[in-house]
Structure formats: structure tokens, C-alpha cells
Design an enzyme around this catalytic site. Structure first.
Site, PDB file in Angstrom:
ATOM      1  N   ASP A  19       0.829  -1.204   0.000  1.00 43.31           N
ATOM      2  CA  ASP A  19       0.000   0.000   0.000  1.00 43.31           C
ATOM      3  C   ASP A  19       0.863   1.253   0.000  1.00 43.31           C
ATOM      4  O   ASP A  19       1.585   1.518   0.956  1.00 43.31           O
ATOM      5  CB  ASP A  19      -0.891  -0.005   1.247  1.00 43.31           C
ATOM      6  CG  ASP A  19      -1.800   1.207   1.313  1.00 43.31           C
ATOM      7  OD1 ASP A  19      -2.985   1.057   0.986  1.00 43.31           O
ATOM      8  OD2 ASP A  19      -1.325   2.302   1.693  1.00 43.31           O
ATOM      9  N   TYR A  57       3.034   9.931  -0.616  1.00 41.53           N
ATOM     10  CA  TYR A  57       4.178   9.375   0.124  1.00 41.53           C
ATOM     11  C   TYR A  57       5.499   9.617  -0.605  1.00 41.53           C
ATOM     12  O   TYR A  57       6.567   9.512  -0.001  1.00 41.53           O
ATOM     13  CB  TYR A  57       4.053   7.861   0.351  1.00 41.53           C
ATOM     14  CG  TYR A  57       2.826   7.378   1.088  1.00 41.53           C
ATOM     15  CD1 TYR A  57       1.994   8.249   1.789  1.00 41.53           C
ATOM     16  CD2 TYR A  57       2.504   6.016   1.091  1.00 41.53           C
ATOM     17  CE1 TYR A  57       0.864   7.780   2.450  1.00 41.53           C
ATOM     18  CE2 TYR A  57       1.384   5.548   1.760  1.00 41.53           C
ATOM     19  CZ  TYR A  57       0.567   6.426   2.429  1.00 41.53           C
ATOM     20  OH  TYR A  57      -0.536   5.943   3.082  1.00 41.53           O
ATOM     21  N   LYS A  67      -2.858   5.865  -3.964  1.00 33.51           N
ATOM     22  CA  LYS A  67      -3.955   6.793  -3.617  1.00 33.51           C
ATOM     23  C   LYS A  67      -3.788   8.114  -4.347  1.00 33.51           C
ATOM     24  O   LYS A  67      -2.668   8.627  -4.453  1.00 33.51           O
ATOM     25  CB  LYS A  67      -3.973   7.048  -2.101  1.00 33.51           C
ATOM     26  CG  LYS A  67      -3.945   5.781  -1.291  1.00 33.51           C
ATOM     27  CD  LYS A  67      -4.048   5.998   0.196  1.00 33.51           C
ATOM     28  CE  LYS A  67      -3.628   4.738   0.923  1.00 33.51           C
ATOM     29  NZ  LYS A  67      -2.163   4.579   1.017  1.00 33.51           N
ATOM     30  N   LEU A 109      -1.189  -0.051  14.697  1.00 36.23           N
ATOM     31  CA  LEU A 109      -0.372  -0.053  15.919  1.00 36.23           C
ATOM     32  C   LEU A 109      -0.356   1.343  16.553  1.00 36.23           C
ATOM     33  O   LEU A 109       0.437   1.611  17.449  1.00 36.23           O
ATOM     34  CB  LEU A 109       1.072  -0.489  15.593  1.00 36.23           C
ATOM     35  CG  LEU A 109       1.214  -1.701  14.664  1.00 36.23           C
ATOM     36  CD1 LEU A 109       2.691  -1.987  14.359  1.00 36.23           C
ATOM     37  CD2 LEU A 109       0.544  -2.933  15.270  1.00 36.23           C
ATOM     38  N   ILE A 142      -2.888  -2.920   7.346  1.00 35.68           N
ATOM     39  CA  ILE A 142      -1.607  -2.625   6.686  1.00 35.68           C
ATOM     40  C   ILE A 142      -0.588  -2.007   7.655  1.00 35.68           C
ATOM     41  O   ILE A 142      -0.280  -0.816   7.570  1.00 35.68           O
ATOM     42  CB  ILE A 142      -1.800  -1.728   5.445  1.00 35.68           C
ATOM     43  CG1 ILE A 142      -2.709  -0.524   5.752  1.00 35.68           C
ATOM     44  CG2 ILE A 142      -2.380  -2.542   4.290  1.00 35.68           C
ATOM     45  CD1 ILE A 142      -2.630   0.549   4.654  1.00 35.68           C
ATOM     46  N   ARG A 174      10.542  -7.106  12.220  1.00 38.24           N
ATOM     47  CA  ARG A 174       9.181  -6.650  12.541  1.00 38.24           C
ATOM     48  C   ARG A 174       8.218  -6.955  11.397  1.00 38.24           C
ATOM     49  O   ARG A 174       7.049  -7.305  11.641  1.00 38.24           O
ATOM     50  CB  ARG A 174       9.187  -5.150  12.824  1.00 38.24           C
ATOM     51  CG  ARG A 174       9.906  -4.808  14.109  1.00 38.24           C
ATOM     52  CD  ARG A 174       9.956  -3.313  14.291  1.00 38.24           C
ATOM     53  NE  ARG A 174      10.550  -2.937  15.549  1.00 38.24           N
ATOM     54  CZ  ARG A 174      10.833  -1.678  15.876  1.00 38.24           C
ATOM     55  NH1 ARG A 174      10.566  -0.690  15.026  1.00 38.24           N
ATOM     56  NH2 ARG A 174      11.375  -1.399  17.041  1.00 38.24           N
ATOM     57  N   ASN A 192       4.976  -9.099  12.083  1.00 37.53           N
ATOM     58  CA  ASN A 192       3.636  -8.592  11.810  1.00 37.53           C
ATOM     59  C   ASN A 192       2.834  -9.505  10.879  1.00 37.53           C
ATOM     60  O   ASN A 192       1.618  -9.379  10.777  1.00 37.53           O
ATOM     61  CB  ASN A 192       3.710  -7.180  11.206  1.00 37.53           C
ATOM     62  CG  ASN A 192       4.286  -6.172  12.188  1.00 37.53           C
ATOM     63  OD1 ASN A 192       4.407  -6.464  13.384  1.00 37.53           O
ATOM     64  ND2 ASN A 192       4.658  -5.004  11.703  1.00 37.53           N
TER      65      ASN A 192
HETATM   66  P1  A2P Z   1       9.670   0.766  12.210  1.00 37.17           P
HETATM   67  O1  A2P Z   1       9.167   1.161  10.850  1.00 37.17           O
HETATM   68  O2  A2P Z   1      10.904   1.517  12.631  1.00 37.17           O
HETATM   69  O3  A2P Z   1       9.805  -0.718  12.379  1.00 37.17           O
HETATM   70  P2  A2P Z   1       1.487   1.702  12.263  1.00 37.17           P
HETATM   71  O4  A2P Z   1       1.474   0.509  11.389  1.00 37.17           O
HETATM   72  O5  A2P Z   1       0.385   1.751  13.285  1.00 37.17           O
HETATM   73  O6  A2P Z   1       1.559   2.989  11.474  1.00 37.17           O
HETATM   74  O7  A2P Z   1       2.838   1.637  13.134  1.00 37.17           O
HETATM   75  C1  A2P Z   1       4.080   1.805  12.552  1.00 37.17           C
HETATM   76  C2  A2P Z   1       5.114   2.124  13.620  1.00 37.17           C
HETATM   77  O8  A2P Z   1       5.267   1.014  14.501  1.00 37.17           O
HETATM   78  C3  A2P Z   1       6.473   2.396  13.028  1.00 37.17           C
HETATM   79  O9  A2P Z   1       7.088   3.386  13.822  1.00 37.17           O
HETATM   80  C4  A2P Z   1       7.194   1.044  13.150  1.00 37.17           C
HETATM   81  O10 A2P Z   1       8.591   1.259  13.310  1.00 37.17           O
HETATM   82  C5  A2P Z   1       6.591   0.469  14.408  1.00 37.17           C
HETATM   83  N1  A2P Z   1       6.442  -0.989  14.327  1.00 37.17           N
HETATM   84  C6  A2P Z   1       5.919  -1.710  13.322  1.00 37.17           C
HETATM   85  N2  A2P Z   1       5.880  -3.020  13.613  1.00 37.17           N
HETATM   86  C7  A2P Z   1       6.422  -3.141  14.843  1.00 37.17           C
HETATM   87  C8  A2P Z   1       6.679  -4.248  15.692  1.00 37.17           C
HETATM   88  N3  A2P Z   1       6.354  -5.489  15.327  1.00 37.17           N
HETATM   89  N4  A2P Z   1       7.254  -4.000  16.895  1.00 37.17           N
HETATM   90  C9  A2P Z   1       7.596  -2.748  17.278  1.00 37.17           C
HETATM   91  N5  A2P Z   1       7.366  -1.659  16.518  1.00 37.17           N
HETATM   92  C10 A2P Z   1       6.799  -1.841  15.308  1.00 37.17           C
END
Ligand code: A2P
Length: 276
Positions: free
Chosen positions: A50, A55, A80, A189, A227, A235, A239
Site C-alpha cells: 500500500d 508518500y 492513492k 499499531l 496494513i 518486525r 507482523n
Molecule cells: P519501524 O518502521 O521503525 O519498524 P502503524 O502501522 O500503526 O503505522 O505503526 C508503525 C510504527 O510502529 C512504526 O514506527 C514502526 O517502526 C513500528 N512498528 C511496526 N511493527 C512493529 C513491531 N512489530 N514491533 C515494534 N514496533 C513496530
């Protein structure tokens, strides 16, 4: 929901299948950082990527898709329309050039700037010209969806919204379901803010999972495509580890209770428009 099925999808109103988990690349820098994240995700098994005109990283997304060796038709690619522009059809053509592909799977109005209806005819033109398989919206409230449905020839397939246990927006999700629109969760998140919450942490410990996996799984069990964004390989992998467990009813109820939106049908939490 079936366990161990990494290719779970929902069927959109245009007949295409959207994966339940994808990689979002909001706030990912154009260049190697974005390319690596997309390549790692595709290696891991993600099949939904996505991006957005706003962006500024469509070229990197396109390069990563080509470098991955995964056939284009196996990937669900979303971008988008930036609503500061005037012509969704012309902007879709430019996106396709940057992405280096000849079609999108989904093209969304990024937010309802200037009202919810003016850009839709141009979105429909992009669809009719074969530039995209599906068209949809993002950050539209229930009221804005109703206004759009009064004038649309093609129904919006997706409404992508800020969604997490803390930004639950149950009224908006219900309005989407009633209109045959699949809701999709961005910032599941809380852009990282919700990962340290004690309730989320307790549920994660009890399930033997991580807080991120619990938040993603909660959104999936609400029926949304999700997403999460990350630029870290471990990570991105973590995820995607959300297909082989299920949150029980008590855990879901405890997460539901974190809602701060009072089941709103609005797409945005502030009174003002966040883009102005
Ligand atoms: P990073 O990109 O440095 O890994 P959202 O999806 O709600 O927008 O959240 C994204 C944020 O959460 C980013 O800052 C990302 O950091 C962090 N993030 C994504 N997956 C994880 C994970 N499994 N554990 C900790 N932080 C995560």
C-alpha cells in the site's frame, strides 16, 4: 477464521480478492529503505503493498516489486490519489509510470478534501480506462460515504481508515459493511503508540504473542484488511505471524473496551480536518 492461512483475503465488490494483511509504506523514505522493506515483505509472503502519491515513494515500491521476482499478478498493489491534484485519471497514469506497472489493483481518494464527490468521476474514468481494477476511498466518514453513493456509477470497493482498539470507529465500520465496502485499517499499531499499552501487553503475554501481533489480529477478527508499517525485517516478519492463532472472546472484549472514539462513524478524531 481458519488458522495457518497466510493468504486469507476478503472479496471486494468488484470481484477481486484483497489480502487481509499487507505492508503500508507511509512515512517510509523513498530509496533503499523503501525498496528493502517491500522486498522483505514480499519474501516473507506479503502480497498486498500500500503506497500513495503523497508518500513520494511509488518509484521505490515499483523497483522492489520488479526486483522481488514475484509475478505482478500475484501482488495486490494500492496507491492513492492526492486530492490536492485536480485529475484522478491523469494522476493515475503518472502513478503507473512511477510504479513501472500497467495496472493498479486499487486506487483510493486519499482523503475527502474539497468534499466527498468531486473526484469520483475521475476515479471512475481511471477504472473504465483499465488503469485500475478497483476504486475506493480513504478517511471518509459514514456521512461522506452516503453523499458519494448518491452520485457514484461505480461503488467504492474499500474505505481505508485509521483503526485500532483505541480508534475503533465501530459506527464507521458498520456503515462500510452496510454499503458493501470493505474497511481497511491503517495505523493499526497507533504508529507505534499502542504497543506499550498494559492491556495489550497482558493479552499478548497470555497468548504467547507480541503486542503488534495482538493489535493486527484484533483488526483482522473485526473483518478488516490491515496494513502495518515497518522498515525492519524482523518486525515485517513478526507482523505477518498472525494467521496461526485466534484471540478469544474475553481478549476481544478487553481490547474493544480501549476505544476512545465512542463507536464513532467519523473517520477522523479531531473536529478540524487533519490535512488543513
Ligand atoms: P519501524 O518502521 O521503525 O519498524 P502503524 O502501522 O500503526 O503505522 O505503526 C508503525 C510504527 O510502529 C512504526 O514506527 C514502526 O517502526 C513500528 N512498528 C511496526 N511493527 C512493529 C513491531 N512489530 N514491533 C515494534 N514496533 C513496530
Amino acid at each position: 477464521m481458519a488458522a495457518n492461512d497466510a493468504q486469507l483475503t476478503r472479496t471486494l465488490s468488484n470481484g477481486t480478492e484483497i489480502p487481509l494483511v499487507g505492508l503500508g509504506v507511509w512515512q517510509v523514505q523513498d530509496g533503499p529503505e523503501c525498496e528493502r522493506a517491500v522486498e522483505w515483505a514480499l519474501e516473507e509472503g506479503y502480497r498486498l503493498i500500500d503506497t500513495a502519491q503523497a508518500y513520494g515513494n511509488e518509484s521505490s515500491v515499483g523497483r522492489a516489486i520488479r526486483n522481488s521476482g514475484v509475478p505482478r499478478e500475484e501482488i495486490f498493489l494500492t496507491t492513492k490519489f492526492y486530492p490536492g491534484g485536480r485529475d484522478p485519471h491523469a494522476e493515475a497514469e503518472k502513478s503507473l509510470e512511477r510504479l513501472g506497472t500497467d495496472y493498479l489493483d486499487l486506487y483510493l481518494i486519499h482523503w475527502p478534501q474539497g468534499g466527498p464527490t468531486w473526484a469520483w468521476p475521475g476515479m471512475e474514468q481511471a477504472s473504465e480506462a483499465g488503469l485500475t481494477k478497483g476504486i475506493g476511498i480513504s478517511n471518509f466518514s459514514a456521512g461522506e460515504i452516503q453523499e458519494l453513493l448518491k452520485v457514484s456509477q461505480i461503488q467504492p470497493a474499500v474505505n481505508q481508515i485509521q483503526f485500532s482498539p483505541f480508534e475503533y470507529r465501530a459506527g464507521l465500520v458498520e456503515a462500510c459493511e452496510e454499503a458493501g465496502i470493505v474497511a481497511q485499517a491503517y495505523s493499526p499499531l497507533g504508529t507505534g503508540r499502542h504497543l506499550g499499552d498494559p492491556v495489550v501487553d497482558r493479552i499478548a503475554s497470555a497468548a504467547g504473542r507480541t503486542p503488534a501481533q495482538v493489535l493486527i489480529r484484533w483488526a483482522m477478527q473485526k473483518g478488516l484488511s490491515v496494513i502495518p508499517k515497518s522498515t525492519h525485517r524482523e518486525r515485517i516478519q513478526e507482523n505477518f505471524g498472525v494467521f496461526d492463532f485466534e484471540l478469544d472472546d474475553d481478549s476481544i472484549a478487553a481490547l474493544d473496551a480501549l476505544d476512545t472514539t465512542r463507536q464513532t462513524s467519523e473517520a477522523l478524531s479531531r473536529d478540524g480536518k487533519w490535512w488543513s
